[in-house]
Design an enzyme around this catalytic site. Sequence first.
Site, mmCIF file in Angstrom:
data_model
loop_
_atom_site.group_PDB
_atom_site.id
_atom_site.type_symbol
_atom_site.label_atom_id
_atom_site.label_comp_id
_atom_site.label_asym_id
_atom_site.label_seq_id
_atom_site.Cartn_x
_atom_site.Cartn_y
_atom_site.Cartn_z
ATOM 1 C CD GLU B 101 -2.783 -1.091 2.526
ATOM 2 O OE1 GLU B 101 -3.513 -2.074 2.702
ATOM 3 O OE2 GLU B 101 -2.738 -0.134 3.316
ATOM 4 N NE ARG B 185 -13.425 -11.605 5.220
ATOM 5 C CZ ARG B 185 -12.511 -11.627 6.186
ATOM 6 N NH1 ARG B 185 -11.826 -10.529 6.499
ATOM 7 N NH2 ARG B 185 -12.267 -12.751 6.844
ATOM 8 C CD GLN B 287 -3.870 -11.476 8.641
ATOM 9 O OE1 GLN B 287 -4.817 -10.991 8.023
ATOM 10 N NE2 GLN B 287 -3.196 -10.779 9.553
ATOM 11 C CB VAL B 288 -0.797 -12.467 2.135
ATOM 12 C CG1 VAL B 288 -2.132 -11.765 2.238
ATOM 13 C CG2 VAL B 288 0.359 -11.515 2.343
ATOM 14 N N PRO B 291 -0.555 -19.892 2.304
ATOM 15 C CG PRO B 291 -0.351 -22.198 1.946
ATOM 16 C CD PRO B 291 -0.095 -21.144 2.939
ATOM 17 C CG ASN B 293 -5.830 -20.188 4.964
ATOM 18 O OD1 ASN B 293 -6.642 -19.966 5.865
ATOM 19 N ND2 ASN B 293 -4.774 -19.404 4.756
ATOM 20 C CE LYS B 299 -9.526 -17.627 11.836
ATOM 21 N NZ LYS B 299 -8.238 -16.981 12.161
#
Lengths: 382, 382
Positions: B101, B185, B287-288, B291, B293, B299
Amino acid sequence: MNLRMMRKNREFLLVLFLVAFILFYFITSRTSDDPYYSSRRGKFRSGDDDEIDRPRQLAVQADDGYNRTSPFIFIGGVPRSGTTLMRAMLDAHPDVRCGEETRVIPRILNLRSQWKKSEKEWNRLQQAGVTGEVINNAISSFIMEVIVGHGDRAPRLCNKDPFTMKSAVYLKELFPNAKYLLMIRDGRATVNSIISRKVTITGFDLNDFRQCMTKWNAAIQIMVDQCESVGANCLKVYYEQLVLHPEAQMRRITEFLDVPWDDRVLHHEQLIGKDISLSNVERSSDQVVKPVNLDALSKWVGTIPEDVVRDMDSVAPMLRRLGYDPNANPPNYGKPDELVAKKTEDVHKNGVEWYKKAVQVVNDPERVDKPIVDSEAAAGRD
Amino acid sequence: MNLRMMRKNREFLLVLFLVAFILFYFITSRTSDDPYYSSRRGKFRSGDDDEIDRPRQLAVQADDGYNRTSPFIFIGGVPRSGTTLMRAMLDAHPDVRCGEETRVIPRILNLRSQWKKSEKEWNRLQQAGVTGEVINNAISSFIMEVIVGHGDRAPRLCNKDPFTMKSAVYLKELFPNAKYLLMIRDGRATVNSIISRKVTITGFDLNDFRQCMTKWNAAIQIMVDQCESVGANCLKVYYEQLVLHPEAQMRRITEFLDVPWDDRVLHHEQLIGKDISLSNVERSSDQVVKPVNLDALSKWVGTIPEDVVRDMDSVAPMLRRLGYDPNANPPNYGKPDELVAKKTEDVHKNGVEWYKKAVQVVNDPERVDKPIVDSEAAAGRD
């Protein structure tokens, strides 16, 4: 094959080669601008070429001659210190174009300065690959697009946004060959102008002369520091000296800027609307419509509250540092040249005509100084 | 003069002309960049050439292939909606480079939007010659310098700053051939991520799930409107569909972007630190590193206050509009492909190894999700 035929062949080949070379020249002179075909993995479909829009070109093209090494001229100072007069006189020069205040250049400089001030933010930017130099390229491109794009082209482009002088050192990093003119004026005259003309400047309380003097003091101090840090490429210009001795000052200034002398800089009033573009919402447009004159030198006298007059040296120590006697109301700025004495006389004699011209260049005629019919009727505004 | 001499002269002239033309070609192919010599009034002294500094060149040169017609890729969406995953998967493609970013691009877009909103200010700018198009050139130059300069070159450059999607229509004006990916999302997952990870976003009260849902709703509504106004050049990508069916989604996306298929986009985890550059202060880097997932899909369930669960449809009407059942906790997003089911299994089996990799790419290891030793021990963070 005899000699004659060989010669004919040779001529024929030469002409052919010449024609081929000329064609080659014209074909290769078109700039290629499609990145699709420079991919690492062969060609891409170029999509629907018919639909590719071609927006108007950037103002700054590589072959324009404008880039970070260009010798731009930046004029700055505290507002109401003669910055517009300075740029108008330079605009009168055929090779220089300043034009109106862009308003946006100080804002982007301010953005950058906020990022730099915050260590946390600066680090986040570095982490993102947005290094100081990436930012410098981005900001200088922005600045150049605005400077070049908002007016006519000229061999020497110039920008006047008063507060850019607070960023002169940074601007020097962006444009190492640029030159700076810092307009300096007696703070008392500047503040009187701000207050009497109700010029809103962030941080200045127009109801409080003392507070405004303090703000002027802080601002001019920063600007002088910046100018001195820039060094040889920054010239301090005293407004009072400019109006009292226009020729000597303009010769000094054009010499500093590396611009040949031209008499027109002494007669900018003849070029309003021609070489000189004015904004009808800028606060000095109605004043610079007039020739350089003496009217605004000492109108501040008598407009300052007694207690502030008394405390002046401690309220505004920059006055003394800049050479203004804080206790003289007014100081003796000097004797005017004949040129400006004559122009001033003309402004007074033809007050009504000059007033009419002034009214034409503003959106709000109410704020234009009424012509001085009697010199004692001067309203005290400068 | 006889014929033979005339022919010799003619040949001689042709050769001379050819040589002259060749010289002319090479002389004029050097870019002239000194405005001093294009003055209206003859030459200027060029000053002291030895002292002219040459700062590092602008990232965007005219012959680079990057300009306003370039087909840049812009990825946006409400933060915590999979924007980093999207850019990481595209970064895995040999022809695309997004990178981190930039943080500054949304800020300059915001500046411009403030100027446009104020009629008074916009008019002042017009008066100063700073027209909409001058501003467009300045801002697009800034944006290009940042996009091009903050990472490696690539045939297709891409930018991911979530909030740029609020300005997609304006960006389309700047870059008519650009393409846009809007990450969508389930707002409940997004808000849960914002709150549980304490991600500060202006306007979001991390102590108030309801308020955050309202803010999400307003933001995604604007972005969807912008995306729909852009039209065919904007593609909506559902995070849930991307993680459940990575291949189908990436095929759809690469097709949309006019980029050839490459399997590497399904295995971005293999290219971290190589083709994919991560910032250690970005909230999704850890997190990235893993893979693609399924762990972050649901959650959020059980983390929302009862009253908000009950009022969800009226609190966040965009859920329904986007196809999420506001009353299903969770909705059935779909069945995962075998590819991602396998990768998810790998992440769980090798939790400790993946945790170690994650810790390496952040500045604050505390915030990295501990490995799930038991699936019921999942902390409820996504």
